[in-house]
Design a protein around this motif. Structure first.
Motif, PDB file in Angstrom:
ATOM      1  N   ALA A   1      -1.196   1.292 -14.785  1.00 35.69           N
ATOM      2  CA  ALA A   1      -2.088   2.353 -14.343  1.00 35.69           C
ATOM      3  C   ALA A   1      -3.078   1.853 -13.303  1.00 35.69           C
ATOM      4  O   ALA A   1      -3.518   0.703 -13.351  1.00 35.69           O
ATOM      5  N   HIS A   2      -3.416   2.708 -12.347  1.00 40.83           N
ATOM      6  CA  HIS A   2      -4.458   2.487 -11.334  1.00 40.83           C
ATOM      7  C   HIS A   2      -4.132   1.374 -10.335  1.00 40.83           C
ATOM      8  O   HIS A   2      -5.006   0.998  -9.559  1.00 40.83           O
ATOM      9  N   LYS A   3      -2.923   0.852 -10.339  1.00 37.22           N
ATOM     10  CA  LYS A   3      -2.649  -0.286  -9.468  1.00 37.22           C
ATOM     11  C   LYS A   3      -1.185  -0.328  -9.082  1.00 37.22           C
ATOM     12  O   LYS A   3      -0.308  -0.098  -9.909  1.00 37.22           O
ATOM     13  N   GLN A   4      -0.941  -0.629  -7.807  1.00 36.76           N
ATOM     14  CA  GLN A   4       0.421  -0.840  -7.319  1.00 36.76           C
ATOM     15  C   GLN A   4       0.613  -2.327  -7.060  1.00 36.76           C
ATOM     16  O   GLN A   4      -0.111  -2.918  -6.260  1.00 36.76           O
ATOM     17  N   ASN A   5       1.572  -2.920  -7.726  1.00 39.31           N
ATOM     18  CA  ASN A   5       1.862  -4.342  -7.547  1.00 39.31           C
ATOM     19  C   ASN A   5       3.035  -4.529  -6.596  1.00 39.31           C
ATOM     20  O   ASN A   5       3.794  -3.590  -6.315  1.00 39.31           O
ATOM     21  N   THR A   6       3.197  -5.744  -6.114  1.00 36.41           N
ATOM     22  CA  THR A   6       4.305  -6.055  -5.225  1.00 36.41           C
ATOM     23  C   THR A   6       5.535  -6.449  -6.034  1.00 36.41           C
ATOM     24  O   THR A   6       5.447  -6.816  -7.206  1.00 36.41           O
TER      25      THR A   6
ATOM     26  N   ALA B   1      -3.539   6.554  -6.442  1.00 38.63           N
ATOM     27  CA  ALA B   1      -2.134   6.558  -6.013  1.00 38.63           C
ATOM     28  C   ALA B   1      -2.005   7.053  -4.582  1.00 38.63           C
ATOM     29  O   ALA B   1      -1.198   6.528  -3.798  1.00 38.63           O
ATOM     30  N   GLY B   2      -2.805   8.068  -4.223  1.00 36.89           N
ATOM     31  CA  GLY B   2      -2.765   8.562  -2.854  1.00 36.89           C
ATOM     32  C   GLY B   2      -3.189   7.514  -1.846  1.00 36.89           C
ATOM     33  O   GLY B   2      -2.595   7.378  -0.778  1.00 36.89           O
ATOM     34  N   ILE B   3      -4.230   6.737  -2.205  1.00 32.95           N
ATOM     35  CA  ILE B   3      -4.708   5.671  -1.313  1.00 32.95           C
ATOM     36  C   ILE B   3      -3.667   4.574  -1.181  1.00 32.95           C
ATOM     37  O   ILE B   3      -3.364   4.096  -0.078  1.00 32.95           O
ATOM     38  N   TYR B   4      -3.100   4.157  -2.310  1.00 32.47           N
ATOM     39  CA  TYR B   4      -2.064   3.119  -2.272  1.00 32.47           C
ATOM     40  C   TYR B   4      -0.871   3.573  -1.438  1.00 32.47           C
ATOM     41  O   TYR B   4      -0.342   2.810  -0.609  1.00 32.47           O
ATOM     42  N   ASN B   5      -0.424   4.801  -1.666  1.00 34.37           N
ATOM     43  CA  ASN B   5       0.751   5.297  -0.940  1.00 34.37           C
ATOM     44  C   ASN B   5       0.479   5.398   0.555  1.00 34.37           C
ATOM     45  O   ASN B   5       1.372   5.142   1.373  1.00 34.37           O
ATOM     46  N   GLN B   6      -0.744   5.761   0.925  1.00 35.64           N
ATOM     47  CA  GLN B   6      -1.085   5.840   2.344  1.00 35.64           C
ATOM     48  C   GLN B   6      -1.002   4.467   3.008  1.00 35.64           C
ATOM     49  O   GLN B   6      -0.395   4.325   4.076  1.00 35.64           O
ATOM     50  N   HIS B   7      -1.585   3.467   2.370  1.00 36.29           N
ATOM     51  CA  HIS B   7      -1.556   2.116   2.938  1.00 36.29           C
ATOM     52  C   HIS B   7      -0.139   1.540   2.935  1.00 36.29           C
ATOM     53  O   HIS B   7       0.263   0.877   3.906  1.00 36.29           O
ATOM     54  N   GLN B   8       0.596   1.779   1.854  1.00 37.08           N
ATOM     55  CA  GLN B   8       1.961   1.271   1.799  1.00 37.08           C
ATOM     56  C   GLN B   8       2.837   1.938   2.843  1.00 37.08           C
ATOM     57  O   GLN B   8       3.693   1.302   3.465  1.00 37.08           O
ATOM     58  N   GLY B   9       2.627   3.245   3.056  1.00 37.64           N
ATOM     59  CA  GLY B   9       3.386   3.948   4.083  1.00 37.64           C
ATOM     60  C   GLY B   9       3.105   3.411   5.479  1.00 37.64           C
ATOM     61  O   GLY B   9       4.020   3.256   6.291  1.00 37.64           O
ATOM     62  N   GLU B  10       1.837   3.096   5.760  1.00 32.26           N
ATOM     63  CA  GLU B  10       1.479   2.516   7.053  1.00 32.26           C
ATOM     64  C   GLU B  10       2.104   1.137   7.232  1.00 32.26           C
ATOM     65  O   GLU B  10       2.562   0.790   8.326  1.00 32.26           O
TER      66      GLU B  10
ATOM     67  N   THR C   1      16.872   0.158   1.830  1.00 33.95           N
ATOM     68  CA  THR C   1      17.165   0.307   0.401  1.00 33.95           C
ATOM     69  C   THR C   1      16.072  -0.342  -0.429  1.00 33.95           C
ATOM     70  O   THR C   1      15.678   0.172  -1.484  1.00 33.95           O
ATOM     71  N   TYR C   2      15.569  -1.469   0.034  1.00 35.23           N
ATOM     72  CA  TYR C   2      14.475  -2.152  -0.663  1.00 35.23           C
ATOM     73  C   TYR C   2      13.221  -1.279  -0.695  1.00 35.23           C
ATOM     74  O   TYR C   2      12.545  -1.163  -1.724  1.00 35.23           O
ATOM     75  N   MET C   3      12.904  -0.639   0.427  1.00 36.14           N
ATOM     76  CA  MET C   3      11.754   0.267   0.476  1.00 36.14           C
ATOM     77  C   MET C   3      11.962   1.466  -0.446  1.00 36.14           C
ATOM     78  O   MET C   3      11.025   1.941  -1.091  1.00 36.14           O
TER      79      MET C   3
ATOM     80  N   GLN D   1      11.083   0.522  -3.904  1.00 36.40           N
ATOM     81  CA  GLN D   1       9.633   0.531  -4.086  1.00 36.40           C
ATOM     82  C   GLN D   1       9.103   1.945  -4.299  1.00 36.40           C
ATOM     83  O   GLN D   1       8.241   2.184  -5.161  1.00 36.40           O
ATOM     84  N   GLN D   2       9.626   2.888  -3.526  1.00 31.63           N
ATOM     85  CA  GLN D   2       9.159   4.265  -3.637  1.00 31.63           C
ATOM     86  C   GLN D   2       9.557   4.887  -4.975  1.00 31.63           C
ATOM     87  O   GLN D   2       8.751   5.599  -5.601  1.00 31.63           O
ATOM     88  N   GLN D   3      10.785   4.621  -5.424  1.00 33.34           N
ATOM     89  CA  GLN D   3      11.200   5.155  -6.723  1.00 33.34           C
ATOM     90  C   GLN D   3      10.419   4.505  -7.861  1.00 33.34           C
ATOM     91  O   GLN D   3      10.075   5.175  -8.845  1.00 33.34           O
ATOM     92  N   ALA D   4      10.140   3.198  -7.735  1.00 34.29           N
ATOM     93  CA  ALA D   4       9.344   2.513  -8.762  1.00 34.29           C
ATOM     94  C   ALA D   4       7.930   3.056  -8.799  1.00 34.29           C
ATOM     95  O   ALA D   4       7.352   3.233  -9.886  1.00 34.29           O
TER      96      ALA D   4
END
Length: 480
Positions: free
Chosen positions: A105-110, A339-348, A386-388, A391-394
């Motif tokens: 929760a609250h965190k996206q890991n690599t 999650a919105g902030i993480y997804n924005q940065h990851q998308g960039e 496919t790797y990306m 990440q998106q499905q995870a």
């Protein structure tokens, strides 16, 4: 057609009469066999390990006792990246990309635990896969077969005899190309047959239409690649007076295509579109999260206002009077924002990586090796896209898990103060089974084709250019 058949058969027969060519072909055939065995073992071992630990993770999750759902959200889940059954053919970035990601929760890991991280430095020289042999070594064999296809006839004085007997330049060049293609296909066809058998075995003999289309496209792409290499070899030989000069030119082309250009395009991409370091990336996310507030801090200005709005909406003066658990409600809001902030940065960040890779895609119009390399990785699901997607499905699974736990807290945990009649601050462990296991779903082949249109077009352009060059080059060769 009869003349083409005679020339191509003679070229094929002459190639195998040459002891050096025969030995080189046998060695290359053994290399393909070894690469196939390595790919088979690599897939079986790694996939078995991932399935084993995936089962352990699931059992650990289900065996957790009664507890607060938010604690389960922080306990987290471990998601594993599955291997496609065709990945034994082409390893792509498999060994350098992580295989599992911890979801909390609250965190996206690599994604962590790549094979490269546990291996020695020899991995930087590349792994021996079927794709590597077909992309690097088979063209080298084709160049060795074709460097003297025309120049040797010119040096021996037989070229004029052939032309005087009514053989046209177009027939001669096309016949030589077909003969060399026949030699390369003598290696390629057995490998493809073995690939089909292994692919079916790895699919438990339950072949899907999607995987079948992937394999057909893969076979077609490599066939076109070998035709391109054969055409280049014959054309270079035709435009050189000596076989030695033709061989030198072809070897230089091979080095430029397979070693120099791939590294140059990669370096240019990184230089033009630099990506942030992991520390910079994490710091940027932390900064944006801080601006939005801390959902765990009741005195945070943002969430203090959020609390006031909720109380006003439900017309109560304290959270204990709300018809649901406020703690879970505010955690759900915090999860949505973070999650919105993480997804924005990851998308960039992903856009930067795509921009870097675009140089390799564009270079495919100048280098058939890069074109077949990119297309092969995409069709075997061992590429960066496919790797990306993993990440998106995870991340989608992580968000759903966290919000499901928050919803359980909202519905199952009481708001009443201590000392009043209240539910326990934990819920039954039977609710953990409501959370499904993570299962990565590979994108359909239509998605792959849509993403590789430029790469496929570059390979077809090379094919068209080589065919056109064979058809019209006789006008300039006559003057040599």
């Amino acid at each position: 057609m009869k003349t083409l058949f005679i020339i191509s058969c003679r070229t094929w027969k002459t190639a195998f009469q040459n002891r050096a060519t025969l030995i080189l072909t046998i060695i290359l055939g053994l290399a393909l066999g070894v690469a196939t065995l390595i790919g088979w073992q690599n897939f079986n071992i790694q996939q078995a390990q991932r399935l084993k630990y995936k089962e352990i993770v699931r059992q650990k999750w289900l065996s957790k006792p009664d507890k607060h759902p938010h604690r389960m959200a922080h306990y987290g889940y471990l998601a594993f990246r599955d291997k496609h059954e065709l990945s034994f053919f082409d390893f792509g970035i498999e060994s350098f990309a992580g295989v599992s990601i911890f979801l909390e929760a609250h965190k996206q890991n690599t994604v962590n635990f790549s094979e490269a991280g546990f291996s020695n430095g020899m991995l930087r020289f590349g792994e021996m896969s079927v794709a590597m042999v077909l992309q690097l070594l088979v063209p080298l064999l084709i160049f060795f077969l074709g460097y003297n296809s025309i120049s040797a006839e010119r040096e021996a004085g037989t070229l004029k005899i052939l032309l005087c007997q009514g053989v046209s330049w177009r027939e001669l060049l096309s016949g030589k190309v077909l003969g060399i293609i026949g030699v390369s296909f003598s290696l390629f066809i057995p490998v493809i047959l073995l690939t089909i058998v292994l692919w079916a075995a790895l699919s438990n003999w339950q072949v899907s239409a999607d995987a079948a289309i992937r394999l057909c496209l893969l076979i077609s792409a490599y066939a076109v690649y070998f035709i391109i290499c054969s055409g280049i070899a014959v054309l270079v030989s035709a435009f050189h007076q000596s076989s030695k000069a033709a061989l030198t030119t072809l070897l230089v082309l091979w080095v430029v295509f397979t070693i120099v250009m791939p590294r140059i395009t990669q370096a240019i991409g990184v230089k033009v579109y630099p990506s942030p370091s992991k520390i910079e990336f994490t710091a940027a996310i932390a900064s944006d999260l801080q601006k939005q507030g801390d959902s765990h801090n009741p005195d945070d200005p943002h969430y203090a206002q959020f609390k006031a709005d909720v109380l006003k909406k439900y017309k109560v003066d304290e959270v204990q009077k709300l018809p649901f658990n406020y703690g879970g409600y505010v955690m759900a809001e915090g999860e949505r924002i973070s999650a919105g902030i993480y997804n924005q940065h990851q998308g960039e960040l992903n856009k930067i990586y795509e921009a870097q890779n675009s140089f390799a895609v564009a270079a495919g119009y100048f280098n058939p090796f890069l074109a077949i390399k990119n297309l092969s990785m995409a069709l075997t699901a061992s590429d960066f896209n496919t790797y990306m997607d993993f990440q998106q499905q995870a991340e989608a699974y992580r968000y759903q898990l966290a919000q499901h736990m928050n919803q359980l807290q909202i519905e199952k945990i009481s708001n009443k103060k201590h000392g009043e009649k209240e539910k326990a601050a934990s819920i039954s462990h039977t609710h953990w089974a409501e959370q499904p296991d993570f299962q990565y779903v590979f994108k359909p082949v239509s998605w792959v084709i849509a993403g590789q249109m430029s790469t496929m077009l570059s390979l077809l352009c090379w094919f068209a250019v080589v065919v056109a060059a064979l058809a019209i080059s006789s006008r300039w060769i006559k003057t040599l």
